[in-house]
Design a protein around this motif. Sequence first.
Motif, PDB file in Angstrom:
ATOM      1  N   PHE A  67       0.858  -1.175   0.000  1.00 56.67           N
ATOM      2  CA  PHE A  67       0.000   0.000   0.000  1.00 56.67           C
ATOM      3  C   PHE A  67       0.898   1.230   0.000  1.00 56.67           C
ATOM      4  O   PHE A  67       1.817   1.321   0.819  1.00 56.67           O
ATOM      5  CB  PHE A  67      -0.927   0.053   1.221  1.00 56.67           C
ATOM      6  CG  PHE A  67      -1.727   1.323   1.291  1.00 56.67           C
ATOM      7  CD1 PHE A  67      -2.882   1.478   0.547  1.00 56.67           C
ATOM      8  CD2 PHE A  67      -1.298   2.385   2.088  1.00 56.67           C
ATOM      9  CE1 PHE A  67      -3.609   2.663   0.583  1.00 56.67           C
ATOM     10  CE2 PHE A  67      -2.012   3.569   2.132  1.00 56.67           C
ATOM     11  CZ  PHE A  67      -3.168   3.717   1.380  1.00 56.67           C
ATOM     12  N   VAL A  68       0.624   2.166  -0.899  1.00 53.16           N
ATOM     13  CA  VAL A  68       1.385   3.403  -0.973  1.00 53.16           C
ATOM     14  C   VAL A  68       0.398   4.563  -1.058  1.00 53.16           C
ATOM     15  O   VAL A  68      -0.346   4.686  -2.033  1.00 53.16           O
ATOM     16  CB  VAL A  68       2.329   3.433  -2.190  1.00 53.16           C
ATOM     17  CG1 VAL A  68       3.056   4.766  -2.257  1.00 53.16           C
ATOM     18  CG2 VAL A  68       3.321   2.283  -2.122  1.00 53.16           C
ATOM     19  N   GLY A  69       0.381   5.384  -0.008  1.00 56.18           N
ATOM     20  CA  GLY A  69      -0.487   6.552   0.023  1.00 56.18           C
ATOM     21  C   GLY A  69       0.314   7.820   0.167  1.00 56.18           C
ATOM     22  O   GLY A  69       1.540   7.834   0.003  1.00 56.18           O
ATOM     23  N   SER A  70      -0.369   8.899   0.512  1.00 56.32           N
ATOM     24  CA  SER A  70       0.318  10.184   0.650  1.00 56.32           C
ATOM     25  C   SER A  70       1.121  10.269   1.942  1.00 56.32           C
ATOM     26  O   SER A  70       2.134  10.968   2.004  1.00 56.32           O
ATOM     27  CB  SER A  70      -0.708  11.323   0.598  1.00 56.32           C
ATOM     28  OG  SER A  70      -1.692  11.148   1.606  1.00 56.32           O
ATOM     29  N   THR A  71       0.695   9.526   2.979  1.00 53.87           N
ATOM     30  CA  THR A  71       1.406   9.567   4.263  1.00 53.87           C
ATOM     31  C   THR A  71       1.812   8.184   4.769  1.00 53.87           C
ATOM     32  O   THR A  71       2.624   8.087   5.679  1.00 53.87           O
ATOM     33  CB  THR A  71       0.538  10.241   5.343  1.00 53.87           C
ATOM     34  OG1 THR A  71      -0.675   9.489   5.522  1.00 53.87           O
ATOM     35  CG2 THR A  71       0.190  11.674   4.949  1.00 53.87           C
TER      36      THR A  71
END
Length: 298
Positions: free
Chosen positions: A241-245
Amino acid sequence: MGECIFCARNAGWFKDRHPECERRHSEAWPAMVQLAAEAAAGSSEVGSLTERLSDIARSSHRPHTDVQRALIAGWRRALDAALEDDLLTEEEEAPLRTYADRFGFTWQGLRQLRENLQTSGTEATQSDVASEAFHALQRFELAMALRDVLEGRAPRNVDLCDATAFNLKGGEQLVWSFDFTDYYELRTKREYIGGYQGVSVRVARGLYYRVGGFRGRPVETEQMEYMDSGSFGITTHHIYFVGSTKALRIPYAKVISLVPHEDGVGVHRETGRLQLFETGKDTGWFVYNVISNLGPLG
């Protein structure tokens, strides 16, 4: 004299429809969808399907746009029937693929259809049908990818996914990825109930002494807390999972159990904390089955 809203002919005093016209109009739509579904499942001929649907629409005073809607709705019905067990055999795939290719049910074709409907000012319900076709096509592609995984092959349509969001390890292969995934964690919150502040007793000028106060008993509650949104990936060895934070790489060996959801999957790790990934409408069956078969649960 009233005019029939279906055939535009005289309907009689204070009337706006003929009972026969209304009956034929209401019965035509399910008949059109069923006819398309039979063709999509391979039980009837596809070549003349558009013409047959057009004949039904014309004789029942339905708009010509209902032909395209029926083509989509029938394909979705046939696909739903084939995926009742969440598995798509090669025998089930073949007529569905032939039908989809003939009527342009590809990512590019459906995008063009939706744009045409929106540009022409078509009713919102018809645009919604095109949007639903996107979900059906995704489900079709996911079912084929799952079959490839179960048979020990790399998914054929993984090129539809974006692997650039993840830093894959050597020898690792992307199975599928989802954009716009919401990530949640199960968090425990503690609050005190039944506390009492007590009373203040004046013992001298400007000096008070508080007596009788107590904090109360602690009560813990658990709730899912939104953490971030981003890209969710399933590979041959990890969950990403890769998000903004937030950025996560979860080895399958660290997964204790999975919790299936209609629109995603919950992951229990060795830490005991439940992590929930909402990958999108009607995708949970795919994510759960792929991870179960690639990971230690398989």
